[in-house]
Design a protein around this motif. Structure first.
Motif, PDB file in Angstrom:
ATOM      1  N   SER A 160       4.528   3.944   8.819  1.00 61.55           N
ATOM      2  CA  SER A 160       3.943   5.183   7.904  1.00 61.55           C
ATOM      3  C   SER A 160       2.512   5.184   8.215  1.00 61.55           C
ATOM      4  O   SER A 160       1.704   5.905   7.672  1.00 61.55           O
ATOM      5  N   TYR A 161       2.120   4.946   9.236  1.00 65.01           N
ATOM      6  CA  TYR A 161       0.424   5.151   9.358  1.00 65.01           C
ATOM      7  C   TYR A 161       0.312   6.560  10.310  1.00 65.01           C
ATOM      8  O   TYR A 161      -1.056   6.873   9.165  1.00 65.01           O
ATOM      9  N   PRO A 162       1.180   7.381  10.317  1.00 72.51           N
ATOM     10  CA  PRO A 162       0.409   8.545  10.740  1.00 72.51           C
ATOM     11  C   PRO A 162       0.108   9.444   9.132  1.00 72.51           C
ATOM     12  O   PRO A 162      -1.016  10.201   8.763  1.00 72.51           O
ATOM     13  N   THR A 163       1.414   8.705   8.089  1.00 70.30           N
ATOM     14  CA  THR A 163       1.175   9.711   6.230  1.00 70.30           C
ATOM     15  C   THR A 163       0.015   8.797   6.492  1.00 70.30           C
ATOM     16  O   THR A 163      -0.931   9.925   5.097  1.00 70.30           O
ATOM     17  N   PHE A 164      -0.746   8.085   6.246  1.00 69.50           N
ATOM     18  CA  PHE A 164      -1.093   7.213   5.488  1.00 69.50           C
ATOM     19  C   PHE A 164      -3.119   7.660   6.268  1.00 69.50           C
ATOM     20  O   PHE A 164      -3.438   7.895   5.757  1.00 69.50           O
ATOM     21  N   GLN A 165      -3.084   8.454   7.290  1.00 68.77           N
ATOM     22  CA  GLN A 165      -3.687   9.178   8.447  1.00 68.77           C
ATOM     23  C   GLN A 165      -3.873  10.813   7.825  1.00 68.77           C
ATOM     24  O   GLN A 165      -5.648  10.825   7.989  1.00 68.77           O
ATOM     25  N   GLU A 166      -3.246  11.280   7.252  1.00 65.22           N
ATOM     26  CA  GLU A 166      -3.895  12.527   6.605  1.00 65.22           C
ATOM     27  C   GLU A 166      -3.266  11.956   4.866  1.00 65.22           C
ATOM     28  O   GLU A 166      -4.228  13.289   4.897  1.00 65.22           O
ATOM     29  N   ALA A 167      -2.939  11.379   3.895  1.00 64.63           N
ATOM     30  CA  ALA A 167      -3.062  11.500   3.636  1.00 64.63           C
ATOM     31  C   ALA A 167      -5.031  11.816   2.604  1.00 64.63           C
ATOM     32  O   ALA A 167      -5.257  10.868   2.997  1.00 64.63           O
ATOM     33  N   GLY A 168      -4.870  12.161   1.441  1.00 62.50           N
ATOM     34  CA  GLY A 168      -6.174  12.031   0.506  1.00 62.50           C
ATOM     35  C   GLY A 168      -6.160  10.570  -0.847  1.00 62.50           C
ATOM     36  O   GLY A 168      -7.366  11.078  -1.288  1.00 62.50           O
ATOM     37  N   VAL A 213       0.847  -1.313  -0.339  1.00 63.95           N
ATOM     38  CA  VAL A 213      -0.002   0.096  -0.028  1.00 63.95           C
ATOM     39  C   VAL A 213       0.530   1.566  -0.135  1.00 63.95           C
ATOM     40  O   VAL A 213       1.889   1.235   0.643  1.00 63.95           O
ATOM     41  N   THR A 214       0.342   2.155  -1.056  1.00 58.39           N
ATOM     42  CA  THR A 214       1.335   3.132  -1.162  1.00 58.39           C
ATOM     43  C   THR A 214       0.994   4.619  -0.845  1.00 58.39           C
ATOM     44  O   THR A 214       0.228   4.848  -1.294  1.00 58.39           O
ATOM     45  N   THR A 215       1.366   5.883  -0.331  1.00 55.93           N
ATOM     46  CA  THR A 215       0.650   7.330  -0.558  1.00 55.93           C
ATOM     47  C   THR A 215       2.281   8.159  -1.013  1.00 55.93           C
ATOM     48  O   THR A 215       3.566   7.407  -1.256  1.00 55.93           O
ATOM     49  N   ARG A 216       2.121   9.162  -0.455  1.00 52.02           N
ATOM     50  CA  ARG A 216       3.037  10.413  -0.410  1.00 52.02           C
ATOM     51  C   ARG A 216       2.710  10.920   1.018  1.00 52.02           C
ATOM     52  O   ARG A 216       1.662  11.248   1.461  1.00 52.02           O
ATOM     53  N   ASP A 217       3.890  11.829   1.719  1.00 53.70           N
ATOM     54  CA  ASP A 217       3.707  12.125   3.175  1.00 53.70           C
ATOM     55  C   ASP A 217       3.315  13.413   2.362  1.00 53.70           C
ATOM     56  O   ASP A 217       3.391  14.015   0.637  1.00 53.70           O
ATOM     57  N   ALA A 218       3.664  14.258   3.187  1.00 53.78           N
ATOM     58  CA  ALA A 218       3.115  16.117   2.866  1.00 53.78           C
ATOM     59  C   ALA A 218       4.071  16.838   1.930  1.00 53.78           C
ATOM     60  O   ALA A 218       3.802  17.878   1.512  1.00 53.78           O
ATOM     61  N   ASP A 219       4.517  16.049   2.102  1.00 52.37           N
ATOM     62  CA  ASP A 219       6.348  16.797   1.271  1.00 52.37           C
ATOM     63  C   ASP A 219       6.473  16.014   0.537  1.00 52.37           C
ATOM     64  O   ASP A 219       7.926  16.675  -0.818  1.00 52.37           O
TER      65      ASP A 219
END
Length: 326
Positions: free
Chosen positions: A68-76, A31-37
């Motif tokens: 990476s849980y916090p990143t997935f919590q914020e990602a759209g 499972v992949t996403t991108r962080d705020a940066d």
């Protein structure tokens, strides 16, 4: 196995429960996403399932203890990449705490901007539809915007270890021919075409969608494309038994490369495209549409269908337009 008496409450042994749940054979996903940066983040997970076809929804469970849980919590948005049976190393990498999991793994963007692995069994590119808190996990429900699959065998997981899955493809599951990935490469009002060896011209192609914006050229070398300016433009079949096409629109990252093209490749100005020497009726029609839309600055995507095909504006969530005939 002794069952508790009716109404009797018993404590659940978490180790035994984990082993019992592990007898359910699953696939393996990254499972992949991108962080705020904008940096790619990813993790291995096997708690994945489909949810709905209308609307197209899936879910995956993200452990709250994952780095990476916090990143997935914020990602759209996020992508779910199902692994094939040759990717145990990829599964182990994304299950690790490696600080740079993407350095040696090919990935690209398709629709939402989430990293999609270019070599996997199947991928789903999603926006976040909902989040549900569930104990030590969050259930991440995604709305599917794009997906792709391959005829490879899946990577299985059961009883805490990888499992081989015998997976002969049933008749009609996938075409006997792979889809051709073609590129509409635009440079200063000209399009790149390649000689087909029979006196005609075709789109430059690649075995699969290019990684890191690098299109390999026949005879060696490659062209650098702008990854952020590449999008899916057309999907269609040319005949019942011929391969279909996935066509991406792209731009050169280095215009100076025009002077070093192999002899078989040539840029044609829009008003000099050799339509009479392009053997595919569908490609001719698509090129005429592209030239027309480039002049207007509004692009659509064409999807083939039994009644002649439909178009929709790129990035527009409105329903398909009326059928068109090519």
């Amino acid at each position: 196995m002794q069952l508790p008496a009716r109404g009797e409450l018993t404590a659940i042994d978490p180790v035994a429960l984990r082993r019992a749940l592990g007898t359910f054979v699953t696939g393996v996903t990254v499972v992949t996403t991108r962080d705020a940066d904008g940096r790619p983040r990813g993790m291995t997970a096997n708690s994945f399932t489909s949810v709905s076809l209308d609307p197209p929804l899936l879910l995956v469970c993200i452990g709250k203890g994952a780095a990476s849980y916090p990143t997935f919590q914020e990602a759209g948005h996020f992508a779910v990449n199902l692994l094939h049976d040759g990717q145990t190393d990829v599964s182990n990498l994304f299950a690790s705490k490696s600080p740079d999991k993407f350095s040696d793994v090919g990935h690209d963007t398709v629709h939402t901007g989430a990293p999609v692995l270019t070599d996997c069994l199947t991928w789903f590119d999603c926006s976040v539809h909902d989040r549900v808190d569930a104990g030590d996990h969050t259930v991440l429900i995604g709305r599917i915007h794009a997906f792709g699959t391959s005829p490879a065998a899946p990577l299985g997981f059961c009883r805490g270890r990888y499992a081989n899955v015998k997976d002969p493809l049933p008749p009609g599951w996938l075409s006997s021919h792979d889809m051709i990935v073609g590129y509409l490469i635009d440079a200063n009002g000209s399009l790149l075409l390649a000689q087909d060896g029979k006196g005609g011209w075709v789109l430059p192609t690649a075995p699969r969608r290019v990684t890191q914006g690098r299109l390999p050229l026949p005879g060696g070398g490659e062209l650098a494309l702008l990854p952020d300016d590449t999008f899916l433009y057309s999907v269609f079949d040319t005949a019942e038994n011929d391969p279909g096409y996935l066509v991406y629109r792209a731009r050169l990252a280095q215009p100076a490369a025009l002077a070093t093209l192999p002899p078989r490749l040539r840029f044609f100005p829009f008003d000099q495209l050799p339509f009479d020497d392009i053997p595919s009726r569908e490609i001719r029609s698509m090129l005429r549409r592209y030239v027309r839309e480039t002049g207007g600055g509004n692009f659509t995507i064409y999807m083939d269908s039994h009644d002649g095909g439909r178009i929709a504006m790129v990035g527009d969530a409105q329903p398909w337009d009326q059928p068109i005939h090519v």
